[in-house]
Structure formats: C-alpha cells, structure tokens
Design an enzyme around this catalytic site. Structure first.
Site, mmCIF file in Angstrom:
data_model
loop_
_atom_site.group_PDB
_atom_site.id
_atom_site.type_symbol
_atom_site.label_atom_id
_atom_site.label_comp_id
_atom_site.label_asym_id
_atom_site.label_seq_id
_atom_site.Cartn_x
_atom_site.Cartn_y
_atom_site.Cartn_z
ATOM 1 C CD GLU B 237 -2.658 -1.042 2.632
ATOM 2 O OE1 GLU B 237 -3.365 -0.066 2.898
ATOM 3 O OE2 GLU B 237 -2.482 -1.979 3.402
ATOM 4 C CG HIS B 252 8.464 21.707 5.290
ATOM 5 N ND1 HIS B 252 9.828 21.566 5.134
ATOM 6 C CD2 HIS B 252 8.034 22.420 4.217
ATOM 7 C CE1 HIS B 252 10.203 22.147 4.004
ATOM 8 N NE2 HIS B 252 9.135 22.681 3.437
#
Lengths: 361, 361
Positions: B237, B252
């Site tokens: 997956e 981030h």
C-alpha cells in the site's frame, strides 16, 4: 529486432537489439512510470544520435526536461562530473519519477547509471549503449560507478535499468579500432562457456566487423544472453562471475604497464586471452588446435595476440602480484580446458606463467 | 535486551535495544562477513562512546582500520564530507568486506549509510544510533542520504544495515531538549496506529524522560516495531508510509518559516501534530477529549503545543503550498479519526486549516 529478458524477479528488464531502435520511442516510453526524462550523453555521441532519440521519445509522448552533454573520456568519470549531473537534474526539477536515459559508451552509462541510482534515492534508468563494448558488457549486470583518484570504479551501486536499447545502427560511426576492441569481449563469451557461439564467430567475424546488422544483432544477443546467465548463476555460485574476467589479469598488467595510454581495454583483453590460452596449453589443459583457433580468430579480427614488446615479463608478474604470492593470497587464474570451458584455479606454477608471457611478447 | 527483527527477506536484520550494548561487540561481529570495520562518528559523540564500542569490537575479534570523526551538524551532511569519508576508506584500504559502522545521530547514520551503500558498490553497514530520534526513526526504513545545496536528502540510496544497536545508555549524555524532541516522534507512532502504545506513553512519559532504561527500551522497541510494520506494509500500500509524516507538513512550515534555527525538528513535529489534531477536531473527525489527551501528553513532556508567535498563518499556507492548490496538486493532509487512527486526505477546506493554525499560535 531481437529481445532478451534479463530475469531478475521484480527488477527484470528487456534488452532490445537491432537496427532502427533509437527512433522507436515507445520501446522506452512503455517502461516509464511518468512521461518525462533527462538525457545524459557526451559531446561525441550527442551530436550524432541525441536528436533521433529525442524525436522518437517525443513522438511517444515523453518530454525531455534537459539534455546533458558530458566531456568525452574515462578521465571525466569522476565525482565532479557526477555533481554536475545532480545540479542539472535539480535545476530541471527532475522528480522521483523522471527517468535518466544514458546515451553513449561505458563511461556515460556508468556515470548516468550511478546518478540515477542515487538521485532522490533512485529514479528510473534507461540504457542506450552506442559502442559494441557497452552493448555486450554494460547492458547486463547492473554495475554503475564513478572513479576515485585512488582507484577505478570505487564509488558505485548495483542498479538495474528499465530497458536497454542496443541499436546496431549506432555502431555505424564507431571507429574500426573500437569496434574490434568490443569484438574481443564478444569472443570472450564464446571462450568462457559457449563453443557453438565461438564457432559462429569464426564464421561471421568478417560480417560483424563489416557491421552487417544481422550478424551484429546475433553476436550482441548471444553475448548478452551468456552474460545474463553467468550473472544469474552467480547468485548461487560465487565464482561464476569471476570467469567473465578471462584474460583480464594479463590485460590489466598490459594496461598498467603501458600507463593506460596506447592500448584499448579490448585490445589488452585480446592479448590477455591468448596468454591465458598459452598458460592453459603449457599446463596440459588446452589442445594445440584449440589454442591455434583462438589466436587465429583474434588475429583475423585485427586484434593483437601479443603484448607490447617493451613490457618485461617480470613487470607483468609484479603487477599481477605473483611476487607477493608468498605473503598470503595466491594469484587466481582463469584458464581454459577447451573452447567454451573456462575455470578458475590458483594451482599454476610461476614458471608456466612466465613462459607463456615470454611466448606472447 | 529486547530484539526486534525487521523482516525484509534476505535483507532482514535485528535491532537490539537496551543498556550495555555498545560494549557487547559480538552483537556486531556475528553479522559481519570479515572481522574488520571503519568507524564513522562525529566530534561530539566520538569522544563519549567510540572507545567503548571499539573495545567491545576488538574483544570480539573485529579490527577497526580507522575512526573517522565528522564535524557535528546537519550543515556537514554534504557531498564534500562524503568525499572525505571515501578518501579515508580508501586510505585505510577498506575492501568489499570491510564494514562501515555509524556511531551517532541521524546525520552520521545518513551520511555513513550512504558511504556504505556506494563504496565499492556497497559494503556491510552497521547502525549504532545515539539519539532517541535516530533510534526510533533512522533504525528502520533503510533511508540514507546527503544534502545538496538545492535540497535536503537529494542524493541517497535505500540501503539496509546488518544490525542496529540502540543502546539506551548512550542517551545518558543526550541534552534534555533533544531527548524531548525525539520523544515527539515516539508519540507520533502511538497517534498514527497504536492506541495502546499512546496510553503506555501517557503513563510512562516521565520515566522515559528521566531515562529509565526499562521504559526507554519499551518505547524504542514499540516505536521501531510500528515503523517496521508501516514500512513492510508500504510494499503493497503506497500510502501507508505517508502516515509517518503526521504533523510534518505543519512542522516543515515552522522550520522553514523560522529559517531552521530556533526549532528542533521534533519540537516542530510536536506543534505540528497538535495542529493536525486541531484540524481533525474542527473537521468533526476527532473528539474533544482525544484532542486534549494529545495536547496534554506533549505539554507534560515539555514539548511545544503551539507554533512560533511571530509566524503568520498566511506564511504557513504559503510554505505548505495551499496557495498553489488551484494550479494543480491539492495539498494532502494526514489527519486523525481518533488516537491511533491516522489517514490521508486532500478534502480539507482551507478555512478549517487556517482556523486550526490560528488557534495554535
């Protein structure tokens, strides 16, 4: 077109061999996860074939984000050149699905392949070798690398291409001398493990060297098939792959002894294979007639069957490490029990090696 | 000592977790094809732990050919530092069977791992992570890399170690702030997919942060097990592995918005996970009480639960690329449907994201 599949489980890939392949972009496009690529070539091959390849790719829907032309020559297979390729890939905003396509000889394939193996931890890679040597050698085995100032191919990775296109048309502009040097490696496959192929080469050497597409395709196909079988066998038998170095111990001595200037690798391998045959004959392993067949085929192909006159036998032994035998590792030789039957041994008296080299100077 | 096996067929390897491992050289020696290695560490960790590790290896019969001490810090994770490592490996005459042993945090592991992946096309690699972050993150997944001036981790390879030693004793000298930052990633595994582990952490956070060996070992073991399961699942997956980035999109933005100076990665991840929880709660996915449990655990662990006061919400959206949504790729978020139930979606109204960030400033 002939197609050979290199069987490596999930990483299996096809090698297509024949004329007119460069322009058949779908052969590449069908193997890519996204329709974009960066072409890496050199200043010699680029002007000759990059346009054809690019047109074919574009017709198949693949966009080339950049075309990188490296300086030509082994002395440019360095970390510095690699940095340039990384820079260009980043500037072109190549992502994880952008393929790197190598168009050129062994240097371009090794360097571009290593860039593909390491850019963003690995992007799709395609090989389009344009020398006979690269078509029969670099196309199988997944070896990529750059040189370090302290040693050749010291930095590298095993990384498989998605597809290899060996277009025999691209050999049309290869200098005769390089074609012959590549042919030495072709002969090697017959000598190691395929006597029927060796016999085929005896019959078709002139057609191959005259660049007959049919004969070239057959020679490339059978060379790649032999190498693929050796590489696959090697996963079980560690010594199989070493047989691919038939003649290479002597060749290395010639290349080192002459400072890597006058002799092409394939030329040194030709003389080296004759020396290996000579050792085998003197050791009572190889018949006189088989030894002559080997020398005759190489000679008729315009390849050297003797080493350089001014390289002393002692220098060979020194480079080959024979003088260090006492202090540990014995030198292992690849010898022949017949045409198509190579094996490895460390049981060779120094005197026999010395006589064989003497006889081939 | 606890041992977890990362199941990767032929490339499977053990992670040993517990106290007193550095000096148990046989744990490393037994995995090597030859009894020689080069140690790569940094100027901070080397003086603290290299001697112990070296003594343990020598007692187990492993010779250290060299000990390379890199400058400490992410700014040194570069191709230039990598070149230095290659030089030293060559000068030490490291061959294909010589192992590279990384002793240090993520930077040392990433760089030494990439050197091991590429030196002579790959040599045996051993990880001895000495930060909590590296023990729970870098130990599983096989990611190695160096930075390029145009992007982080742009040059790298997937390469598995032979063995990982996560010695909890080596966390004894880790600054509190770095221990807490690593703990944020530990909490992440519970949040993504392991509610029982999250409950364990609620109960044992203080013991872990007080460096209790038993609690640390359990936390590291369960973190690595969760990551190993995600990485293994990812081969089928493709989206599973993305869940490991819970909180990282916001983190981030914090790191970039503050110029990578004031915030440790784990601290930004802590605030980012609270933001992801806030988005989930406002979208009606996560209960009020679960949201509070998340904030409470991070806060009690001394981690930030809000972003920097002077970073505007618009700047978050800009860095996250929300403003570019119209022109192509939608931003995909990792959200929570509950503690231990993360999922990925692109269906989040910008207004909800904006409100959630506003609430966490």
């Amino acid at each position: 077109m002939k197609t050979l599949t290199v069987a490596l489980g999930e990483r299996s890939y096809p090698i297509h061999i024949g004329p007119d392949l460069l322009k058949t972009g779908s052969l590449v496009a069908d193997t890519l996860p996204a329709p974009r690529a960066v072409l890496v070539t050199n200043e010699t091959v680029g002007p000759l074939y990059a346009r054809q390849l690019a047109d074919g790719l574009e017709a198949a829907g693949v966009t080339l984000l950049d075309r990188i032309e490296l300086a030509d020559g082994e002395q440019h297979k360095t970390p510095a050149t690699l940095e340039q390729v990384y820079d260009r890939l980043l500037e072109a905003r190549a992502d994880r699905k952008t393929a790197v396509i190598a168009l050129g000889g062994g240097v371009v394939g090794d360097l571009a392949g290593f860039a593909a193996a390491t850019y963003q931890r690995g992007v799709p890679f395609v090989q389009v070798p344009t020398t006979l040597l690269a078509q029969v050698d670099a196309a199988v085995g997944g070896k990529t690398a750059v040189n370090h100032r302290l040693g050749k191919n010291m930095i590298g990775a095993f990384y498989q291409p998605r597809v290899v296109l060996a277009d025999t048309d691209s050999l049309g502009t290869l200098p005769d001398r390089e074609l012959r040097a590549g042919f030495a490696e072709v002969v090697k496959y017959g000598l190691i493990r395929d006597p029927a192929f060796f016999a085929y080469l005896e019959e078709h050497a002139q057609a191959i060297l005259a660049r007959d597409p049919e004969a070239l395709s057959e020679a490339i196909y059978r060379s790649c098939r032999n190498k693929a079988e050796v590489v696959a066998a090697d996963e079980r038998e560690a010594d199989q792959r070493a047989l691919l170095n038939l003649g290479h111990t002597f060749a290395h001595a010639i290349e080192t002894g002459t400072g890597y200037t006058d002799w092409l690798h394939g030329e040194a391998v030709a003389a080296g294979m004759v020396m290996a045959a000579e050792v085998s004959r003197r050791a009572g392993l190889l018949s006189e007639s088989d030894t002559q067949r080997i020398t005759a085929l190489l000679k008729a192909s315009g390849l050297p069957v003797k080493g350089p006159a001014d390289l002393a036998t002692d220098r060979y032994l020194e480079i080959m490490g024979v003088d260090k035998k006492a202090s540990g590792g014995a030198v292992r030789y690849i010898l022949l029990e017949g045409i198509g039957r190579a094996f490895m041994t460390a049981e060779v008296p120094e005197a026999v090696v010395r006589e064989a080299i003497d006889a081939c100077r």
